[in-house]
Motif scaffolding. Structure first.
Motif, mmCIF file in Angstrom:
data_model
loop_
_atom_site.group_PDB
_atom_site.id
_atom_site.type_symbol
_atom_site.label_atom_id
_atom_site.label_comp_id
_atom_site.label_asym_id
_atom_site.label_seq_id
_atom_site.Cartn_x
_atom_site.Cartn_y
_atom_site.Cartn_z
ATOM 1 N N LYS A 134 -50.793 54.262 26.034
ATOM 2 C CA LYS A 134 -52.113 53.848 26.487
ATOM 3 C C LYS A 134 -52.168 52.340 26.736
ATOM 4 C CE LYS A 134 -54.262 57.541 23.753
ATOM 5 N NZ LYS A 134 -55.157 57.854 22.607
ATOM 6 N N GLU A 135 -52.779 51.965 27.843
ATOM 7 C CA GLU A 135 -52.899 50.547 28.184
ATOM 8 C C GLU A 135 -53.805 49.807 27.201
ATOM 9 O OE1 GLU A 135 -51.384 48.592 30.380
ATOM 10 O OE2 GLU A 135 -50.083 50.304 30.827
ATOM 11 N N SER A 136 -54.680 50.554 26.537
ATOM 12 C CA SER A 136 -55.587 49.928 25.562
ATOM 13 C C SER A 136 -54.818 49.335 24.381
ATOM 14 C CB SER A 136 -56.598 50.956 25.053
ATOM 15 O OG SER A 136 -55.938 52.046 24.438
ATOM 16 N N LEU A 137 -53.554 49.769 24.181
ATOM 17 C CA LEU A 137 -52.747 49.262 23.068
ATOM 18 C C LEU A 137 -52.301 47.824 23.305
ATOM 19 C CD1 LEU A 137 -50.427 52.366 22.460
ATOM 20 C CD2 LEU A 137 -52.471 51.725 21.159
ATOM 21 N N VAL A 138 -52.286 47.415 24.561
ATOM 22 C CA VAL A 138 -51.768 46.087 24.901
ATOM 23 C C VAL A 138 -52.550 44.983 24.192
ATOM 24 C CG1 VAL A 138 -51.360 44.468 26.800
ATOM 25 C CG2 VAL A 138 -50.921 46.910 27.115
ATOM 26 N N GLY A 139 -53.840 45.186 24.006
ATOM 27 C CA GLY A 139 -54.661 44.173 23.337
ATOM 28 C C GLY A 139 -54.518 44.160 21.835
ATOM 29 N N ASP A 140 -53.826 45.164 21.284
ATOM 30 C CA ASP A 140 -53.619 45.246 19.837
ATOM 31 C C ASP A 140 -52.297 44.566 19.487
ATOM 32 O OD1 ASP A 140 -53.437 45.885 17.176
ATOM 33 O OD2 ASP A 140 -53.213 48.057 17.475
ATOM 34 N N LEU A 141 -52.319 43.244 19.325
ATOM 35 C CA LEU A 141 -51.090 42.495 19.104
ATOM 36 C C LEU A 141 -50.376 42.883 17.801
ATOM 37 C CD1 LEU A 141 -49.191 40.398 20.192
ATOM 38 C CD2 LEU A 141 -50.615 38.606 19.172
ATOM 39 N N PRO A 142 -51.088 43.000 16.655
ATOM 40 C CA PRO A 142 -50.393 43.438 15.432
ATOM 41 C C PRO A 142 -49.760 44.815 15.593
ATOM 42 C CG PRO A 142 -52.538 42.511 14.906
ATOM 43 C CD PRO A 142 -52.497 42.674 16.393
ATOM 44 N N GLY A 143 -50.467 45.720 16.271
ATOM 45 C CA GLY A 143 -49.943 47.061 16.485
ATOM 46 C C GLY A 143 -48.722 47.059 17.392
ATOM 47 N N MET A 144 -48.767 46.281 18.458
ATOM 48 C CA MET A 144 -47.639 46.193 19.392
ATOM 49 C C MET A 144 -46.404 45.613 18.692
ATOM 50 S SD MET A 144 -48.409 47.278 22.518
ATOM 51 C CE MET A 144 -47.496 46.332 23.741
ATOM 52 N N LEU A 145 -46.631 44.603 17.869
ATOM 53 C CA LEU A 145 -45.513 44.000 17.146
ATOM 54 C C LEU A 145 -44.915 44.981 16.143
ATOM 55 C CD1 LEU A 145 -43.712 41.602 16.434
ATOM 56 C CD2 LEU A 145 -45.522 40.775 14.902
ATOM 57 N N ALA A 146 -45.786 45.713 15.422
ATOM 58 C CA ALA A 146 -45.306 46.694 14.446
ATOM 59 C C ALA A 146 -44.522 47.811 15.128
ATOM 60 C CB ALA A 146 -46.487 47.273 13.673
ATOM 61 N N LEU A 147 -45.009 48.259 16.284
ATOM 62 C CA LEU A 147 -44.315 49.303 17.026
ATOM 63 C C LEU A 147 -42.965 48.790 17.529
ATOM 64 C CD1 LEU A 147 -44.213 52.096 18.296
ATOM 65 C CD2 LEU A 147 -45.543 51.210 20.239
ATOM 66 N N TYR A 148 -42.947 47.567 18.017
ATOM 67 C CA TYR A 148 -41.681 46.966 18.492
ATOM 68 C C TYR A 148 -40.642 46.939 17.374
ATOM 69 C CZ TYR A 148 -38.419 43.244 19.802
ATOM 70 O OH TYR A 148 -37.292 42.502 20.049
ATOM 71 N N GLU A 149 -41.058 46.509 16.177
ATOM 72 C CA GLU A 149 -40.129 46.455 15.048
ATOM 73 C C GLU A 149 -39.668 47.864 14.656
ATOM 74 O OE1 GLU A 149 -38.729 43.941 14.000
ATOM 75 O OE2 GLU A 149 -40.021 42.170 13.924
ATOM 76 N N ALA A 150 -40.566 48.837 14.733
ATOM 77 C CA ALA A 150 -40.224 50.207 14.351
ATOM 78 C C ALA A 150 -39.196 50.829 15.281
ATOM 79 C CB ALA A 150 -41.491 51.065 14.315
ATOM 80 N N THR A 151 -39.245 50.446 16.563
ATOM 81 C CA THR A 151 -38.336 51.060 17.538
ATOM 82 C C THR A 151 -36.869 50.758 17.248
ATOM 83 O OG1 THR A 151 -38.489 49.159 19.049
ATOM 84 C CG2 THR A 151 -40.076 50.962 19.354
ATOM 85 N N HIS A 152 -36.599 49.695 16.507
ATOM 86 C CA HIS A 152 -35.214 49.324 16.232
ATOM 87 C C HIS A 152 -34.589 50.186 15.146
ATOM 88 C CE1 HIS A 152 -36.572 45.753 18.456
ATOM 89 N NE2 HIS A 152 -35.303 45.632 18.794
ATOM 90 N N LEU A 153 -35.344 51.147 14.634
ATOM 91 C CA LEU A 153 -34.773 52.106 13.688
ATOM 92 C C LEU A 153 -34.624 53.481 14.328
ATOM 93 C CD1 LEU A 153 -36.464 49.949 11.711
ATOM 94 C CD2 LEU A 153 -35.509 51.508 10.013
ATOM 95 N N MET A 154 -34.629 53.526 15.640
ATOM 96 C CA MET A 154 -34.485 54.796 16.344
ATOM 97 C C MET A 154 -33.095 55.376 16.127
ATOM 98 S SD MET A 154 -33.889 53.792 20.367
ATOM 99 C CE MET A 154 -35.164 52.538 20.482
ATOM 100 N N VAL A 155 -33.009 56.694 16.235
ATOM 101 C CA VAL A 155 -31.723 57.374 16.210
ATOM 102 C C VAL A 155 -31.517 58.041 17.566
ATOM 103 C CG1 VAL A 155 -31.782 57.755 13.729
ATOM 104 C CG2 VAL A 155 -32.756 59.476 15.243
ATOM 105 N N HIS A 156 -30.335 58.524 17.792
ATOM 106 C CA HIS A 156 -29.990 59.100 19.094
ATOM 107 C C HIS A 156 -30.932 60.254 19.442
ATOM 108 C CE1 HIS A 156 -27.514 60.238 22.481
ATOM 109 N NE2 HIS A 156 -27.476 61.486 22.036
#
Length: 400
Positions: free
Chosen positions: A161-183
């Motif tokens: 959702k484009e509405s997430l773009v304004g949620d800076l803490p949420g975007m940062l938390a999601l970015y950090e979470a993505t680095h624990l992805m598995v195949h």
């Protein structure tokens, strides 16, 4: 190619005067500006140190109580644990954090998930997955709970959702979470691309601690950071937040200084050992990588209780580096391996056919292994050095 006068070992055996490796000078000696000033400790230094240790224990107890107080408040607990870990304090509260995350995992349900904002959902995902819990990132089923952690943040077309773009803490938390992805976790691949693009387009603001955090995360996400380096950086960021926990911040600064003092003491001791080998004179072409190696070791384990492991690992790294430099500058792998095997079998006895240059390296390596054996004997685990000797012999050909 740089040149230097022949050492006594090369003059004794001209066959050894081969091409020399063009190693860069030792980083710590090349720039005198990097040399630290000598600390002028007051006479009652150890008394002061003991007082700081006592203060540390008191602060740890305060933080421990606050951890328990936030147990029933999911969002506060998540942020508190995250701050503890990022400030480099997790090793003091391993049991408390493990128990809190276990309870959080076992009591998790879809109602909690539906009520989560992006920051809480992403932070919970990252902390639990770091701890080793299976947290599905998309639509799936788990015996303990069914999870759609990030799927609910997508629109009907399957895009975030484009509405997430304004949620800076949420975007940062999601970015950090993505680095624990598995195949196979496509949703996290998409999330990484989505968050990275929008975070990079954000206008930098040097007065905003959250934006400083974003800029740092884009360069070095938590998953790819060294704990001690990240702790030093995050202390300076955390203290700028008005909502920071004063006891936690004070504990982080005190712990960092005490641990740094311990590491500097260890490095001083290992440097004396290194200078005692006198490789700077005997092998002037070899690199001095003790400080570099110690920093690498701290990335493996920095906690005070692993002081013996740090010393042993650094000695191994130092000797491996010397052998590698020998290969680069002077000898062939097979020839050196034959002498190494002979040296390991004969122990301290010097074989008359061993060239002087080889003898310097081999005797230093054997002395290092003997020191490790003495230390391991005190731990009642001397048998392990036998396997270390075998590993050295098998490793040498691959350095050539």
């Amino acid at each position: 190619m740089a040149s230097f006068s022949l050492s006594i070992t090369q003059r004794a055996d001209p066959k050894l005067a081969c091409n020399t490796a063009n190693f860069l000078p030792n980083f710590w000696k090349a720039d005198p500006k990097l040399a630290r000033n000598t600390a002028n400790f007051v006479p009652n230094f150890w008394v002061t140190h003991a007082c700081k240790e006592k203060e540390l224990e008191g602060l740890k107890e305060e933080v421990r109580k606050e951890l328990k107080a936030t147990a029933g408040k999911s969002s506060q607990l998540l942020n508190f644990i995250d701050s503890i870990q990022r400030l480099g304090l997790a090793y003091h509260f391993e049991r408390e954090i493990e128990e809190a995350l276990k309870v959080m995992y076992e009591t998790y349900n879809l109602v909690d998930d539906d009520n989560d904002d992006l920051a809480s959902a992403a932070l919970r995902f990252r902390l639990l997955r770091q701890e080793g819990y299976h947290i599905p990132s998309g639509k799936s089923f788990c015996p303990i709970f069914a999870a759609n952690v990030f799927k609910k943040f997508k629109d009907e077309e399957g895009n975030f959702k484009e509405s997430l773009v304004g949620d800076l803490p949420g975007m940062l938390a999601l970015y950090e979470a993505t680095h624990l992805m598995v195949h196979g976790e496509d949703i996290l691949d998409e999330a990484l691309a989505f968050t990275t693009a929008h975070l990079q387009s954000m206008a930098p603001d040097s007065d905003n601690p959250l934006k400083k955090q974003v800029i740092h995360a884009l360069e070095r996400p938590i998953r790819k950071s060294l704990i001690r380096v990240e702790a030093r950086h995050y202390i300076s960021i955390y203290q700028e937040y008005d909502s920071h926990n004063k006891s936690l911040l004070k504990l982080a600064k005190l712990d960092f200084n005490l641990l740094q003092s311990l590491h500097r003491k260890e490095l001083s001791e290992i440097t004396k050992w290194w200078k005692g080998l006198d490789f700077a004179t005997k092998l002037p072409f070899a690199r001095d990588r003790i400080v570099e190696g110690y920093f690498w070791v701290l990335g493996v384990y920095f906690e005070p209780q692993y002081f013996l492991a740090r010393r042993i690992l650094l000695k191994v790294i130092a000797m491996t580096s010397i052998i590698d430099d020998i290969y680069d500058a002077h000898v062939s792998g097979r020839k050196f391996q034959r002498y190494l095997l002979l040296h390991l079998q004969m122990g301290c006895q010097q074989h008359r056919s061993t060239p002087r240059l080889y003898e310097v390296v081999l005797s230093g390596s054997l002395r290092c292994l003997e020191e490790i054996e003495e230390e391991m004997t005190e731990q009642e685990k001397p048998y392990r050095v036998h396997y270390a000797k075998q590993a050295v012999w098998h490793q040498c050909p691959f350095l050539f």
